[in-house]
Design a protein around this motif. Structure first.
Motif, PDB file in Angstrom:
ATOM      1  N   THR A   2       7.132 -11.197  -5.009  1.00  0.00           N
ATOM      2  CA  THR A   2       6.748  -9.855  -4.576  1.00  0.00           C
ATOM      3  C   THR A   2       6.597  -8.949  -5.774  1.00  0.00           C
ATOM      4  O   THR A   2       7.454  -8.889  -6.645  1.00  0.00           O
ATOM      5  N   VAL A   3       5.456  -8.256  -5.859  1.00  0.00           N
ATOM      6  CA  VAL A   3       5.200  -7.312  -6.948  1.00  0.00           C
ATOM      7  C   VAL A   3       5.586  -5.933  -6.470  1.00  0.00           C
ATOM      8  O   VAL A   3       5.111  -5.451  -5.447  1.00  0.00           O
ATOM      9  N   VAL A   4       6.482  -5.288  -7.200  1.00  0.00           N
ATOM     10  CA  VAL A   4       6.947  -3.954  -6.828  1.00  0.00           C
ATOM     11  C   VAL A   4       6.422  -2.970  -7.859  1.00  0.00           C
ATOM     12  O   VAL A   4       6.747  -3.061  -9.040  1.00  0.00           O
ATOM     13  N   LEU A   5       5.606  -2.039  -7.439  1.00  0.00           N
ATOM     14  CA  LEU A   5       5.048  -1.057  -8.356  1.00  0.00           C
ATOM     15  C   LEU A   5       5.978   0.131  -8.543  1.00  0.00           C
ATOM     16  O   LEU A   5       5.962   0.783  -9.563  1.00  0.00           O
ATOM     17  N   ILE A  14       7.362   0.982   7.249  1.00  0.00           N
ATOM     18  CA  ILE A  14       6.428   1.478   8.249  1.00  0.00           C
ATOM     19  C   ILE A  14       7.016   1.224   9.624  1.00  0.00           C
ATOM     20  O   ILE A  14       7.599   0.176   9.893  1.00  0.00           O
ATOM     21  N   GLN A  15       6.858   2.197  10.514  1.00  0.00           N
ATOM     22  CA  GLN A  15       7.468   2.100  11.838  1.00  0.00           C
ATOM     23  C   GLN A  15       6.977   0.851  12.565  1.00  0.00           C
ATOM     24  O   GLN A  15       5.792   0.593  12.678  1.00  0.00           O
ATOM     25  N   GLY A  16       7.947   0.048  13.055  1.00  0.00           N
ATOM     26  CA  GLY A  16       7.636  -1.150  13.809  1.00  0.00           C
ATOM     27  C   GLY A  16       7.259  -2.337  12.949  1.00  0.00           C
ATOM     28  O   GLY A  16       6.887  -3.382  13.472  1.00  0.00           O
ATOM     29  N   ILE A  21       7.057  -6.885   4.777  1.00  0.00           N
ATOM     30  CA  ILE A  21       5.627  -6.749   5.055  1.00  0.00           C
ATOM     31  C   ILE A  21       5.127  -5.392   4.573  1.00  0.00           C
ATOM     32  O   ILE A  21       4.019  -5.268   4.035  1.00  0.00           O
ATOM     33  N   SER A  22       5.970  -4.375   4.740  1.00  0.00           N
ATOM     34  CA  SER A  22       5.616  -3.044   4.263  1.00  0.00           C
ATOM     35  C   SER A  22       5.391  -3.055   2.757  1.00  0.00           C
ATOM     36  O   SER A  22       4.431  -2.478   2.246  1.00  0.00           O
ATOM     37  N   ASP A  24       4.592  -5.668   0.865  1.00  0.00           N
ATOM     38  CA  ASP A  24       3.378  -6.412   0.557  1.00  0.00           C
ATOM     39  C   ASP A  24       2.132  -5.579   0.814  1.00  0.00           C
ATOM     40  O   ASP A  24       1.170  -5.587   0.030  1.00  0.00           O
ATOM     41  N   ALA A  25       2.105  -4.854   1.927  1.00  0.00           N
ATOM     42  CA  ALA A  25       0.940  -4.040   2.274  1.00  0.00           C
ATOM     43  C   ALA A  25       0.707  -2.948   1.243  1.00  0.00           C
ATOM     44  O   ALA A  25      -0.425  -2.673   0.847  1.00  0.00           O
ATOM     45  N   ARG A  26       1.824  -2.325   0.807  1.00  0.00           N
ATOM     46  CA  ARG A  26       1.679  -1.265  -0.194  1.00  0.00           C
ATOM     47  C   ARG A  26       1.208  -1.831  -1.533  1.00  0.00           C
ATOM     48  O   ARG A  26       0.364  -1.241  -2.211  1.00  0.00           O
ATOM     49  N   ASP A  27       1.773  -2.987  -1.901  1.00  0.00           N
ATOM     50  CA  ASP A  27       1.350  -3.612  -3.162  1.00  0.00           C
ATOM     51  C   ASP A  27      -0.116  -4.028  -3.097  1.00  0.00           C
ATOM     52  O   ASP A  27      -0.878  -3.879  -4.051  1.00  0.00           O
ATOM     53  N   PHE A  28      -0.517  -4.562  -1.947  1.00  0.00           N
ATOM     54  CA  PHE A  28      -1.904  -4.978  -1.762  1.00  0.00           C
ATOM     55  C   PHE A  28      -2.836  -3.775  -1.852  1.00  0.00           C
ATOM     56  O   PHE A  28      -3.898  -3.824  -2.481  1.00  0.00           O
TER      57      PHE A  28
END
Length: 342
Positions: A2-5, A14-16, A21-22, A24-28
């Motif tokens: 996992t890449v953490v910026l 993120i709610q729910g 996954i949150s 990953d989505a932010r990194d993506f």
């Protein structure tokens, strides 16, 4: 991995949606917006610049960073150098002002390929030349370097694809103008290949014929069969211009041989007709032809030597010379009889 910026990116999922996954989505999303700049920032804020010791900064060496990342130091340094080039142009901050974990606004992803070179070959003199050429053509250096590193793939593409072959031909023609060694190599290849020799002879003949028509159309001069150079009559020049205009409108790659022959034959016939239609010009043409033949015969005869007549004697030789002597005598008699009376 996992890449953490941003260390804070792991909080407030993120709610729910589960926290990993949150992240990953932010990194993506960060990579989608910024491309390689996102990873280059990780290197720039974590790897200490050259000239600084471990005591002067909390940053680590490129080798240490690579060990933590599980990749090679060379890969880390490619990102490092890309950031350094961009910093020199004022696009991003220099290493010294960045601290570990710091986030900044990054350039657009499209600008990344201008500074990043993914292949180590780009650092060589050859690679630098390819990179500069790619920039001049408006393409990514990585594409050009990839092709240069795999000539077998280039050969396959040229053999299989006509458009690739055309691009290769155009590139070779551009290069050969300034590369005498390549000129010599291509000339030797042509001379040793029968098919190429025939093709060159055909194209040369077509070019000469077009040149003949162009001489009449553009310079207004004709060359008679006997070798005289004369001013072309207006109607003949106009006809040459018509043929030349048609030839110039042919598309690149279109076979010009047939059209060049037609134009050449037409103009040759018109030149002969022009000469025959003018009595004075017709006489001058015959006189010029006679002189030309006489000069050639004289030169050939002067080159003969009889120092070794004993060794080369043949009855046939004597007979031929006697016949030549008689022909010359007849010629002299005819010319004298045609001479103006005093």
């Amino acid at each position: 991995m996992t890449v953490v910026l941003d260390p804070s990116a792991q909080s407030a999922p993120i709610q729910g949606v589960l926290d990993p996954i949150s992240c990953d989505a932010r990194d993506f999303g960060a990579y989608a917006r910024n491309g390689g700049w996102a990873f280059a920032l990780m290197v720039a804020r974590s790897v200490r610049p050259g000239g600084q010791s471990a005591d002067e900064t909390p940053k680590v060496s490129a080798k240490e960073f690579a060990e933590l990342a599980g990749c090679s130091p060379e890969r880390v340094m490619r990102y490092y150098k890309a950031w350094d080039r961009a910093a020199d142009e004022g696009l991003v901050p220099h290493f010294e002002v960045l601290v570990p974990g710091q986030d900044i606004e990054l350039p657009d992803a499209e600008a990344w390929q201008t500074y990043y070179v993914s292949r180590s070959s780009a650092t060589s003199e050859r690679g630098s030349a390819i990179t500069e050429a790619a920039a001049a053509e408006g393409i990514r250096p990585t594409k050009a370097l990839e092709v240069a590193e795999n000539p077998t793939a280039l050969r396959a593409a040229i053999l299989a694809d006509p458009s690739t072959a055309q691009a290769a031909r155009a590139a070779l023609l551009d290069r050969v103008k300034e590369d005498p060694a390549l000129q010599a190599e291509l000339a030797r290849d042509i001379a040793r290949t029968d098919e190429l020799k025939k093709a060159v002879a055909t194209e040369t003949r077509a070019a000469d014929r077009i040149g003949y028509v162009r001489q009449i159309a553009e310079k207004g001069q004709i060359r008679t069969p006997a070798g005289q150079t004369l001013d072309a009559p207006a109607e003949l020049r106009s006809e040459a211009e018509r043929h030349l205009s048609f030839l110039d409108e042919l598309e690149e790659g279109e076979d010009t041989g047939e059209w060049a022959t037609e134009a050449y034959d037409t103009m040759k016939n018109l030149v002969v007709e022009t000469v025959e239609a003018d009595p004075e010009l017709r006489v001058q043409e015959r006189r010029t032809k006679f002189y030309s033949s006489l000069q050639k015969a004289t030169k050939v005869f002067e080159e003969l030597t009889f120092d070794d007549a004993d060794d080369i004697y043949e009855d046939d030789m004597v007979q031929r010379l006697e016949e030549l002597q008689q022909a010359i005598g007849s010629c002299i008699t005819a010319l004298r009889s045609a001479a103006p009376r005093p």
